[in-house]
Design an enzyme around this catalytic site. Structure first.
Site, mmCIF file in Angstrom:
data_model
loop_
_atom_site.group_PDB
_atom_site.id
_atom_site.type_symbol
_atom_site.label_atom_id
_atom_site.label_comp_id
_atom_site.label_asym_id
_atom_site.label_seq_id
_atom_site.Cartn_x
_atom_site.Cartn_y
_atom_site.Cartn_z
ATOM 1 N N HIS A 178 0.815 -1.228 0.000
ATOM 2 C CA HIS A 178 0.000 0.000 0.000
ATOM 3 C C HIS A 178 0.850 1.280 0.000
ATOM 4 C CE1 HIS A 178 0.202 0.105 4.537
ATOM 5 N NE2 HIS A 178 0.196 1.389 4.286
ATOM 6 N N ASP B 294 -0.726 -7.385 1.283
ATOM 7 C CA ASP B 294 -0.084 -6.082 1.449
ATOM 8 C C ASP B 294 1.434 -6.267 1.611
ATOM 9 O OD1 ASP B 294 0.290 -3.414 1.718
ATOM 10 O OD2 ASP B 294 -0.642 -3.224 3.708
ATOM 11 N N GLY C 5 3.093 6.117 8.757
ATOM 12 C CA GLY C 5 4.531 6.339 8.523
ATOM 13 C C GLY C 5 5.370 5.152 8.967
ATOM 14 N N SER D 271 4.167 2.148 8.372
ATOM 15 C CA SER D 271 3.752 1.153 7.388
ATOM 16 C C SER D 271 4.941 0.626 6.595
ATOM 17 C CB SER D 271 2.786 1.785 6.386
ATOM 18 O OG SER D 271 1.513 1.772 6.928
ATOM 19 N N GLY D 272 4.904 -0.680 6.296
ATOM 20 C CA GLY D 272 5.972 -1.303 5.517
ATOM 21 C C GLY D 272 7.152 -1.709 6.378
HETATM 22 C C1 4AZ Z 1 -1.169 3.677 8.391
HETATM 23 O O1 4AZ Z 1 -2.092 4.376 8.070
HETATM 24 C C2 4AZ Z 1 -1.307 2.877 9.635
HETATM 25 N N1 4AZ Z 1 -2.112 1.306 14.247
HETATM 26 C C3 4AZ Z 1 -0.278 2.022 9.998
HETATM 27 C C4 4AZ Z 1 -0.402 1.289 11.160
HETATM 28 C C5 4AZ Z 1 -1.538 1.400 11.922
HETATM 29 C C6 4AZ Z 1 -2.546 2.251 11.562
HETATM 30 C C7 4AZ Z 1 -2.411 2.983 10.414
HETATM 31 C C8 4AZ Z 1 -1.628 0.583 13.168
HETATM 32 O O2 4AZ Z 1 -0.115 3.595 7.744
#
Ligand code: 4AZ
Length: 450
Positions: free
Chosen positions: A257, A304, A398, A400-401
């Site tokens: 994503h 993902d 932020g 993420s990944g």
């Molecule tokens: C995001 O939007 C995101 N609480 C990543 C992790 C989590 C929520 C949102 C986990 O990248």
């Protein structure tokens, strides 16, 4: 005390009492000798030069002595020996198998007992089993040993100390392993080979870091240099966008994503090291491989996962190197303690931070995570939940990944999850949801050969 002459207020004066009461004996002797031998006065600048040179000389001597006594350097050795009471198992051929982990841990514990129980206890740092090879007589072990010796200790003496302790104590230090004494061989590795040997292994940290408390990635604990050396930042047009994990010197794994914002490799770069600015290393991206089945439709978070191929190789150091990937068959038990790291937001929708942060989270079973009040059945086998039902500690935007990692009993770190999604950050009954790496282990191998 000889009769001496001193310069005083532009006149010579004679005196018999000690003329240089405040100077050290060495200085006095030098100055008085000069005065006596010449029978003339010594110019103040000459005295100053003598004093300064004596001080510099003393400082140099003290500096050299303390450098050799107090300056330590890592020295690496490779020890090989034959274990005769364990038959070779083909599973020893791969580092990530349970069989390899079990026997290696036994050997590393034995090494620790051998050296911790000897006069080298304060110089021994760690051992790491490098290979377990088949031999008609059993299993041939190759183990890297790291010591911290004073620079003054000669290489030959250090080697002979390590060698004699190993030979004397290896047989008696293990209740389980039978070591054929005649096969023990110890070779010293130069620093470059030693560093390469250790840094080229996945999932190793340069030292044991202790961690206390379970705090949110946000106002929680800042990471220290070398603590999470596999953490990467992937950046869109030069700005941090997502986390990623180093799995080899040219491949990163991250979330699919992250590329909703753009899939063109030339817009992306990757940086390494705990600080976004300045990073330890930075690389261009050659190729982005997004899982074929990822469709990016909200709320579908399946598949993902993405791979990033770098345009040039990362130089592996103790601060930047790879994490291990678990076998596809590895089972992650509920309530296991893991760590999530990232530069993500401190609160929902907040900005990124410059210094990497870490939080300890616990694996929550899919059954619990699919409860109606939690994620009500949307958690699939390719996902896992980690955090706390009471909330607070979590990954956030932020992050993420980025990696969710777990250490095995040898202290080697494995990538078990990829930060994927969640209902905001740190809310009760809404733990973080991660891509389950074991589900995609074969997919990663099929794309990268890792
Ligand atoms: C995001 O939007 C995101 N609480 C990543 C992790 C989590 C929520 C949102 C986990 O990248």
């Amino acid at each position: 005390m000889p009769h001496s002459v001193l310069w005083s207020s532009g006149r010579y004066i004679s005196q018999t009492k000690d003329p240089l009461p405040d100077l050290s004996l060495v200085l006095k002797v030098q100055i008085l000798t000069q005065m006596d031998s010449g029978g003339r006065n010594v110019k103040p600048w000459k005295i100053a030069v003598i004093i300064v040179s004596v001080i510099i000389g003393l400082a140099l001597i003290i500096g050299l002595i303390s450098y050799f006594l107090c300056h330590y350097q890592d020295r690496y050795y490779n020890a090989t020996f034959l274990i005769t009471n364990v038959p070779y198992d083909p599973q020893y051929g791969r580092q990530t198998t349970e069989e390899f982990r079990y026997l290696s841990q036994e050997i590393e514990t034995t090494m620790s007992k051998v050296f911790k129980g000897s006069f080298l206890s304060r110089k021994y740092i760690r051992s790491h089993v490098v290979a377990l090879s088949p031999d008609p007589g059993g299993v041939l072990v190759s183990v890297a040993l790291v010591f911290k010796f004073a620079s003054a200790d000669s290489k030959a003496t250090s080697w002979s100390h390590v060698n004699s302790v190993l030979r004397r104590r290896l047989e008696t230090s293990s209740t389980f392993l039978n070591v054929d004494q005649s096969t023990i061989k110890l070779t010293e590795l130069n620093k470059e080979n030693g560093d390469n040997l250790i840094n080229n292994f996945c999932g190793i940290r340069k030292e044991a870091f202790s961690f206390s408390g379970v705090e949110r990635i946000t106002d929680g604990q800042r990471a220290r240099d070398g603590e999470w050396p596999w953490q990467a930042s992937i950046q869109l047009d030069g700005t941090h966008y997502c986390g990623a994990s180093v799995i080899s010197n040219t491949w990163l794994v991250t979330a699919a994503h992250c590329f909703k914002a753009g899939r063109e490799p030339r817009r992306w770069t990757a940086s390494f090291g705990i600080l976004l600015r300045p990073p330890k290393q930075r690389k261009y991206v050659r190729r982005i491989i997004i899982h074929e089945k990822y469709n990016g439709l909200v709320p579908d978070h399946e598949y993902d996962i993405a791979l990033v191929e770098l345009a040039s190789s990362i130089e592996f150091t103790s601060d930047v190197h790879s994490v291990c990937l678990p076998e596809a068959s590895y089972i992650l038990r509920d309530n296991t303690s893991c760590f999530v790291t990232g530069w993500g937001a401190l609160r929902n929708d907040g900005p990124s931070v410059n210094q990497l942060r870490q939080a300890e989270v616990k694996i929550i079973s899919t059954a619990v995570c699919n409860r109606p009040q939690v994620y009500a059945g949307v958690i699939t086998p390719g996902m896992l939940c980690a955090g706390y039902l009471e909330g607070r500690v979590d990954a956030c935007q932020g992050d993420s990944g980025g990696p969710l990692v777990k250490a095995n009993s040898r202290g080697i770190w494995y990538l078990v999850g990829i930060v994927s999604w969640g209902d905001e950050c740190g809310k009760a009954d809404k733990p973080g949801v991660y891509t389950r790496v074991t589900s995609y282990r074969d997919w990663i191998a099929s794309k990268t050969g890792i």
